[in-house]
Motif scaffolding. Structure first.
Motif, short mmCIF file in Angstrom:
data_model
loop_
_atom_site.label_atom_id
_atom_site.label_comp_id
_atom_site.label_asym_id
_atom_site.label_seq_id
_atom_site.Cartn_x
_atom_site.Cartn_y
_atom_site.Cartn_z
N ALA A 18 -8.42 4.81 -4.20
CA ALA A 18 -7.32 3.84 -4.33
C ALA A 18 -7.83 2.41 -4.18
O ALA A 18 -7.37 1.49 -4.89
CB ALA A 18 -6.26 4.15 -3.27
N ILE A 19 -8.78 2.21 -3.25
CA ILE A 19 -9.34 0.86 -3.08
C ILE A 19 -10.07 0.42 -4.34
O ILE A 19 -9.98 -0.75 -4.75
CB ILE A 19 -10.27 0.84 -1.85
N ILE A 20 -10.81 1.33 -4.96
CA ILE A 20 -11.49 1.01 -6.23
C ILE A 20 -10.47 0.62 -7.30
O ILE A 20 -10.69 -0.30 -8.09
CB ILE A 20 -12.34 2.21 -6.70
N LYS A 21 -9.34 1.31 -7.32
CA LYS A 21 -8.30 1.04 -8.32
C LYS A 21 -7.73 -0.37 -8.17
O LYS A 21 -7.37 -1.01 -9.17
CB LYS A 21 -7.17 2.06 -8.16
N ILE A 22 -7.62 -0.84 -6.92
CA ILE A 22 -6.98 -2.14 -6.70
C ILE A 22 -7.99 -3.26 -6.53
O ILE A 22 -7.60 -4.43 -6.33
CB ILE A 22 -6.06 -2.10 -5.45
N GLY A 58 6.07 -3.16 6.49
CA GLY A 58 5.60 -4.54 6.47
C GLY A 58 4.68 -4.81 5.29
O GLY A 58 4.74 -5.90 4.67
N LEU A 59 3.84 -3.82 4.96
CA LEU A 59 2.92 -3.98 3.83
C LEU A 59 3.70 -4.10 2.52
O LEU A 59 3.42 -4.98 1.68
CB LEU A 59 1.97 -2.78 3.78
N THR A 60 4.69 -3.22 2.34
CA THR A 60 5.50 -3.28 1.12
C THR A 60 6.23 -4.62 1.01
O THR A 60 6.27 -5.25 -0.07
CB THR A 60 6.52 -2.13 1.13
N LEU A 61 6.81 -5.04 2.13
CA LEU A 61 7.53 -6.32 2.15
C LEU A 61 6.60 -7.47 1.81
O LEU A 61 6.95 -8.37 1.01
CB LEU A 61 8.17 -6.53 3.52
N ALA A 62 5.39 -7.46 2.40
CA ALA A 62 4.44 -8.55 2.16
C ALA A 62 3.99 -8.58 0.71
O ALA A 62 3.85 -9.66 0.10
CB ALA A 62 3.24 -8.39 3.09
N ILE A 63 3.72 -7.38 0.14
CA ILE A 63 3.29 -7.33 -1.27
C ILE A 63 4.38 -7.89 -2.18
O ILE A 63 4.09 -8.71 -3.10
CB ILE A 63 2.94 -5.87 -1.66
N TYR A 64 5.63 -7.50 -1.97
CA TYR A 64 6.71 -8.00 -2.83
C TYR A 64 7.01 -9.48 -2.57
O TYR A 64 7.38 -10.22 -3.50
CB TYR A 64 7.97 -7.15 -2.63
N TRP A 65 6.85 -9.91 -1.34
CA TRP A 65 7.10 -11.34 -1.05
C TRP A 65 6.06 -12.21 -1.73
O TRP A 65 6.39 -13.21 -2.38
CB TRP A 65 7.06 -11.55 0.47
N VAL A 66 4.76 -11.83 -1.61
CA VAL A 66 3.70 -12.57 -2.30
C VAL A 66 3.87 -12.43 -3.81
O VAL A 66 3.68 -13.40 -4.56
CB VAL A 66 2.31 -12.05 -1.84
N SER A 88 1.52 -1.79 -5.31
CA SER A 88 2.29 -1.26 -4.17
C SER A 88 2.06 0.24 -4.02
O SER A 88 1.90 0.75 -2.90
CB SER A 88 3.78 -1.56 -4.37
N GLY A 89 2.04 0.95 -5.17
CA GLY A 89 1.80 2.39 -5.12
C GLY A 89 0.40 2.71 -4.59
O GLY A 89 0.22 3.60 -3.75
#
Length: 598
Positions: free
Chosen positions: A145-149, A250-258, A283-284
């Motif tokens: 997953a890290i490689i994907k992102i 918190g991670l989901t919120l931060a990703i969508y906020w940014v 996000s996924g």
């Protein structure tokens, strides 16, 4: 942990290989889902073709079903491997404990050995069954997953990195705090088992002394200590789930906020649609990274306690029995059969401060009877326990048939001996299975052998009156027969082996005088060519012995026949006069003199 892998056979390694392949398939299918989510999102926002949306949705469903099927297959293989490991570990522990001398058994304690065979092995089984799915899958999922992102927006990557750092820090703190407590949990489980076992085995004494409250307090203390420790570990591990949920939200919120901030800064609609699709995909993937660490939490819950259990199991398996086989499995023809000799034997229990036997020497030949008498704690039972090598002499030699017992294999030595313990031991089964118990090289015990042994042991009448006779049920521990009946069956077990040497460790104490006399007379008649070693408290049981050894504080203070000791040994005279009147002893002595003159 590596030592556990040694019990795996080729079949289990093949299962593990297939399981790893299905784990990789499962991870690949899981990581395809965000890509389809991105495509569907872009199609939906840009008013794309409905058929394309449905097509990608079908692919997502196929991936989800394939991932679920792979998970089932991995679970199946994991369960097979875990069951095989636990099966072999239990067998190895049982076999090793069976080879232990009394020194090793006392070192670990019976309760602890039972816990290690059951509870500790179960912890290892749980670790393997879950670990195969989690330990292998989590790092593959996280790295993939890290490689994907890795090539996407750096702001989102930093947010994900911060979430991972928080998760790792939390696990590290919990592990440092909780791991020592898991070690204590296993020790407290041993203690609880010990208290429970003590209460159950001594239940009659507990009730007779109205000590139920005392035992309940004792159990309550052990139970509370275990409960408090388990509550501490459970509360510490209970923090993991809410903290993980908080980090994920918190991670989901931060990703969508940014993402909202970045999308708002783009000039064209096409660019905004593309970035929005990337945000849903990221996000996924980020959730997959966090999920990988969440799966590791299950291992962090199980791993500490399992590692403690592995160490405890390894302690048992790596402990070599102090009493090892000698080189001799057979004895040359013409050797002195049934001869037992002690040559300046001293003995000290493991970790004891001083010897319990001091320079014991005597010799008894085939067909003779040697008896041991003395006050409680004088070392009588210890002497006879050195012959079958329940312990080894600290100094000096114990010889059987002129050969040091350490030179025999244990199987060959025990073939020569019919042992009757101080406490009669019965096993669940039938009368016949208890009497014909064990193995003797080159011999099998028939129903007739069993009947003859029970007749000699004066047990024929009560056995034939039992429902089923020789096939009558005997409960574990012999709880459905009396103490005297257990003792006679225990003696019959020794007689059935037709041994060279009988060892009776205070085995006549549960018998009345009449039965005692009849039994000894039958033994002299039917097994007169065997050597007898008798530990006894009653003068009447041993005064016809060829040699009587008088012990006091682990030292030999007299040897000889009954008549000789009455003339030369004050300790023996004190014991004799405490049990029989002076007139009885004088009459017995006069009767023997008349018989000798005749």
């Amino acid at each position: 942990m590596v030592k556990i892998f040694k019990v795996l056979h080729c079949r289990e390694w093949l299962y593990a290989f297939f399981a790893a392949g299905f784990i990789v398939l499962q991870v690949w299918l899981d990581l395809l889902l965000p890509d389809y989510t991105k495509t569907i999102t872009e199609l939906a926002v840009s008013a794309g073709s409905l058929s394309k949306i449905l097509e990608n949705g079908a692919y997502m469903l196929a991936c989800a079903l394939g991932s679920a099927a792979s998970s089932v297959v991995v679970g199946y293989f994991g369960a097979r491997i875990a069951a095989a490991v636990s099966f072999r570990l239990r067998a190895q522990i049982f076999d090793r404990v069976s080879d232990f001398s009394m020194a090793e058994i006392n070192r670990f304690s019976t309760a602890s050995l039972i816990t290690r065979t059951t509870n500790d092995v179960m912890q290892v089984q749980m670790l393997i069954s879950m670990g195969l799915q989690v330990i292998v899958k989590a790092p593959i999922l996280a790295i993939w997953a890290i490689i994907k992102i890795a090539g996407t927006n750096w702001e989102w990557s930093v947010i994900t990195l911060c979430a991972v750092v928080l998760i790792v820090t939390m696990f590290g703190i919990i592990l440092l705090v909780v791991f020592p407590k898991f070690r204590r949990v296993q020790k407290l489980t041993d203690n609880l088992n010990s208290v429970t076992r003590e209460n159950l085995t001594g239940v009659r004494v507990v009730r007779a002394y109205n000590a139920e409250d005392y035992q309940e307090e004792k159990f309550e203390k052990a139970n509370q200590e275990l409960t408090k420790t388990q509550l501490f570990t459970s509360r510490a591990m209970a923090m993991v789930s809410p903290v993980m949920s908080l980090i994920m939200s918190g991670l989901t919120l931060a990703i969508y906020w940014v993402g909202a901030w970045l999308i708002g800064a783009l000039p064209t609609a096409a660019e905004r649609v593309s970035l929005f699709g990337q945000m849903t995909a990221f996000s996924g993937y980020a959730m997959q990274v966090v999920m990988a660490f969440m799966m590791l939490t299950m291992i962090f819950i199980i791993m500490p306690r399992a590692l403690v259990s592995i160490r405890r199991i390894h302690e048992v398996l790596s402990t070599e029995p102090s009493i090892q086989d000698g080189p001799m499995s057979t004895v040359a023809e013409g050797s002195a059969k049934g001869e037992v000799e002690f040559q300046h034997v001293s003995f000290r229990y493991p970790d004891a401060a001083e010897d319990v036997l001091h320079d014991i020497s005597f010799k008894v030949t085939k067909g003779q009877t040697v008896a041991f008498i003395g006050s409680t704690g004088s070392g009588k039972s210890t002497v006879v326990n050195l012959v079958p090598r329940f312990y080894d002499a600290t100094e000096g030699k114990v010889l059987v048939d002129g050969i040091d017992v350490k030179d025999y294999t244990l199987h060959a030595l025990h073939d020569k001996i019919g042992y009757v313990s101080q406490r009669a031991v019965m096993f669940s089964g039938t009368v016949e299975s208890n009497v014909a118990y064990g193995e003797k090289t080159g011999e099998t015990f028939s129903r007739e052998d069993v009947k003859e042994a029970i007749r000699i042991a004066q047990g024929k009448d009560f056995v034939e009156e039992m429902e089923g006779g020789y096939d009558a049920h005997i409960a574990q521990g012999g709880t459905n027969v009396s103490g005297g009946q257990k003792q006679r069956l225990s003696i019959a077990r020794a007689v059935c082996r037709h041994p060279e040497i009988y060892i009776f460790d205070d085995s006549f104490s549960a018998l009345d005088y009449k039965t005692d006399k009849l039994l000894r007379a039958a033994l002299r008649k039917e097994a007169g060519d065997a050597t007898c070693m008798i530990v006894a408290q009653r003068i009447g049981t041993i005064r016809d012995a060829d040699l009587i050894v008088v012990l006091e504080d682990g030292k030999c203070v007299g040897q000889g026949t009954h008549e000789e000791l009455m003339q030369t040994c004050e300790v023996y005279k004190e014991i004799a006069y405490s049990q029989l009147s002076k007139e009885e002893l004088e009459q017995e002595f006069a009767r023997k003199e008349v018989k000798g003159d005749a």
